[in-house]
Design a protein around this motif. Sequence first.
Motif, mmCIF file in Angstrom:
data_model
loop_
_atom_site.group_PDB
_atom_site.id
_atom_site.type_symbol
_atom_site.label_atom_id
_atom_site.label_comp_id
_atom_site.label_asym_id
_atom_site.label_seq_id
_atom_site.Cartn_x
_atom_site.Cartn_y
_atom_site.Cartn_z
ATOM 1 N N ALA A 133 1.195 -12.525 -12.125
ATOM 2 C CA ALA A 133 1.804 -11.500 -11.276
ATOM 3 C C ALA A 133 0.735 -10.741 -10.502
ATOM 4 C CB ALA A 133 2.642 -10.540 -12.126
ATOM 5 N N ALA A 134 -0.351 -10.394 -11.165
ATOM 6 C CA ALA A 134 -1.438 -9.685 -10.485
ATOM 7 C C ALA A 134 -2.065 -10.564 -9.415
ATOM 8 C CB ALA A 134 -2.490 -9.244 -11.505
ATOM 9 N N ALA A 135 -2.218 -11.840 -9.680
ATOM 10 C CA ALA A 135 -2.791 -12.756 -8.693
ATOM 11 C C ALA A 135 -1.878 -12.883 -7.472
ATOM 12 C CB ALA A 135 -3.034 -14.126 -9.320
ATOM 13 N N ILE A 136 -0.585 -12.898 -7.696
ATOM 14 C CA ILE A 136 0.373 -12.963 -6.584
ATOM 15 C C ILE A 136 0.264 -11.708 -5.725
ATOM 16 C CG2 ILE A 136 2.844 -12.881 -6.033
ATOM 17 C CD1 ILE A 136 3.215 -14.801 -8.470
ATOM 18 N N TYR A 137 0.197 -10.540 -6.357
ATOM 19 C CA TYR A 137 0.075 -9.286 -5.607
ATOM 20 C C TYR A 137 -1.246 -9.268 -4.833
ATOM 21 C CZ TYR A 137 0.597 -4.338 -4.520
ATOM 22 O OH TYR A 137 0.744 -3.138 -3.867
ATOM 23 N N HIS A 176 -3.683 -9.640 0.962
ATOM 24 C CA HIS A 176 -4.588 -10.057 2.036
ATOM 25 C C HIS A 176 -3.844 -10.187 3.363
ATOM 26 C CE1 HIS A 176 -8.157 -10.480 -0.303
ATOM 27 N NE2 HIS A 176 -7.588 -11.328 -1.142
ATOM 28 N N LYS A 177 -2.614 -10.660 3.312
ATOM 29 C CA LYS A 177 -1.813 -10.800 4.535
ATOM 30 C C LYS A 177 -0.993 -9.540 4.810
ATOM 31 C CE LYS A 177 -2.617 -15.134 5.626
ATOM 32 N NZ LYS A 177 -3.180 -15.547 6.866
ATOM 33 N N LEU A 178 -0.482 -8.930 3.767
ATOM 34 C CA LEU A 178 0.367 -7.741 3.887
ATOM 35 C C LEU A 178 -0.465 -6.519 3.507
ATOM 36 C CD1 LEU A 178 3.467 -9.244 2.044
ATOM 37 C CD2 LEU A 178 3.059 -9.201 4.513
ATOM 38 N N LYS A 180 -1.954 -2.582 0.044
ATOM 39 C CA LYS A 180 -3.129 -1.796 -0.349
ATOM 40 C C LYS A 180 -3.063 -0.369 0.172
ATOM 41 C CE LYS A 180 -5.892 -5.272 0.994
ATOM 42 N NZ LYS A 180 -7.111 -5.970 1.397
ATOM 43 N N GLU A 181 -2.405 -0.179 1.296
ATOM 44 C CA GLU A 181 -2.335 1.149 1.911
ATOM 45 C C GLU A 181 -1.357 2.082 1.212
ATOM 46 O OE1 GLU A 181 -1.279 0.094 5.863
ATOM 47 O OE2 GLU A 181 -3.244 -0.767 6.316
ATOM 48 N N HIS A 182 -0.335 1.529 0.581
ATOM 49 C CA HIS A 182 0.704 2.324 -0.077
ATOM 50 C C HIS A 182 0.920 1.830 -1.513
ATOM 51 C CE1 HIS A 182 1.603 3.971 3.860
ATOM 52 N NE2 HIS A 182 1.660 2.731 4.325
ATOM 53 N N PRO A 183 -0.077 2.009 -2.378
ATOM 54 C CA PRO A 183 0.023 1.425 -3.726
ATOM 55 C C PRO A 183 1.127 2.041 -4.586
ATOM 56 C CG PRO A 183 -1.877 2.847 -3.593
ATOM 57 C CD PRO A 183 -1.325 2.736 -2.201
ATOM 58 N N LEU A 184 1.452 3.305 -4.381
ATOM 59 C CA LEU A 184 2.481 3.931 -5.208
ATOM 60 C C LEU A 184 3.840 3.283 -4.966
ATOM 61 C CD1 LEU A 184 3.318 6.129 -7.220
ATOM 62 C CD2 LEU A 184 3.726 7.619 -5.267
ATOM 63 N N LEU A 185 4.275 3.285 -3.739
ATOM 64 C CA LEU A 185 5.582 2.735 -3.407
ATOM 65 C C LEU A 185 5.623 1.225 -3.631
ATOM 66 C CD1 LEU A 185 8.347 3.515 -2.352
ATOM 67 C CD2 LEU A 185 7.510 3.107 -0.048
ATOM 68 N N CYS A 186 4.591 0.529 -3.182
ATOM 69 C CA CYS A 186 4.558 -0.932 -3.333
ATOM 70 C C CYS A 186 4.455 -1.340 -4.799
ATOM 71 C CB CYS A 186 3.407 -1.517 -2.529
ATOM 72 S SG CYS A 186 3.635 -1.348 -0.751
ATOM 73 N N GLY A 187 3.706 -0.578 -5.585
ATOM 74 C CA GLY A 187 3.596 -0.882 -7.011
ATOM 75 C C GLY A 187 4.923 -0.710 -7.732
ATOM 76 N N LEU A 188 5.657 0.345 -7.380
ATOM 77 C CA LEU A 188 6.970 0.556 -8.001
ATOM 78 C C LEU A 188 7.918 -0.594 -7.666
ATOM 79 C CD1 LEU A 188 7.403 4.386 -7.407
ATOM 80 C CD2 LEU A 188 6.902 3.241 -9.574
ATOM 81 N N PHE A 189 7.939 -0.994 -6.400
ATOM 82 C CA PHE A 189 8.801 -2.107 -6.008
ATOM 83 C C PHE A 189 8.331 -3.437 -6.602
ATOM 84 C CE2 PHE A 189 10.446 0.753 -2.707
ATOM 85 C CZ PHE A 189 11.810 0.524 -2.897
ATOM 86 N N PHE A 190 7.022 -3.608 -6.738
ATOM 87 C CA PHE A 190 6.516 -4.839 -7.347
ATOM 88 C C PHE A 190 6.912 -4.908 -8.826
ATOM 89 C CE2 PHE A 190 3.172 -7.562 -9.207
ATOM 90 C CZ PHE A 190 3.455 -8.714 -8.498
ATOM 91 N N VAL A 235 -5.582 -3.369 -7.352
ATOM 92 C CA VAL A 235 -5.853 -4.150 -6.155
ATOM 93 C C VAL A 235 -6.408 -3.239 -5.064
ATOM 94 C CG1 VAL A 235 -4.751 -5.433 -4.280
ATOM 95 C CG2 VAL A 235 -4.240 -6.016 -6.648
ATOM 96 N N ARG A 236 -5.839 -2.058 -4.924
ATOM 97 C CA ARG A 236 -6.352 -1.141 -3.904
ATOM 98 C C ARG A 236 -7.796 -0.744 -4.189
ATOM 99 N NH1 ARG A 236 -4.102 4.743 -2.008
ATOM 100 N NH2 ARG A 236 -5.660 5.053 -0.416
ATOM 101 N N ARG A 237 -8.087 -0.476 -5.440
ATOM 102 C CA ARG A 237 -9.432 0.001 -5.779
ATOM 103 C C ARG A 237 -10.498 -1.088 -5.688
ATOM 104 N NH1 ARG A 237 -11.856 3.607 -10.556
ATOM 105 N NH2 ARG A 237 -13.980 2.972 -10.181
ATOM 106 N N PHE A 238 -10.167 -2.295 -6.129
ATOM 107 C CA PHE A 238 -11.197 -3.322 -6.259
ATOM 108 C C PHE A 238 -11.254 -4.313 -5.108
ATOM 109 C CE2 PHE A 238 -10.415 -2.014 -10.711
ATOM 110 C CZ PHE A 238 -11.671 -1.493 -10.950
#
Length: 131
Positions: A53-57, A62-64, A68-78, A126-129
Amino acid sequence: MPGLWDLLQACILFGWRIPLVIAGACWVGRHSREAPVTYVLGILLHFLSLFSAAAIYYAASHKLTFLKEHPLLCGLFFGIAVELVMSYIVLPLSALHAKGPYKLHDVLLGLGVHMVVVGLPISFSVRRFTK
C-alpha cells in the motif's frame, strides 16, 4: 510503524489469532494450524500488504503531486481506500472467502482505524522523505 499499529489494533479488537487468520486467508486456507511458523507467516504477510500500500501511494505521488501537497486529506482518503479494497475485494477473493454482511459499527471502525493508522502515516512519510 503503521503496520505495527494496525496489527496491534486488530489483535486487540478481534483476538490474538489474527496473524493465523491472515496466513489462512493468503496461503494456508481455512485449516491453518496454530503453529509458530503460521503465526509468523501471518505477521509477515500483513506487513507485506502494508508495504505494498505504501509503495502504491509513493508511486502515485510521482504523477499526482497533490498527494504530497495535501497529506492530511489524501492520507485520510487513502486509508479509506485501503480498508475498502481489503474488505470488499481482497477478503472475498482470499482463501477464506469472507463476504459479510458487515455490521455498520465494524465498517465505521475499520474505516476510522485505517484512515488514522494506515493512511496518515503513509501520506506524511511520503511527503517527508520524497523531494
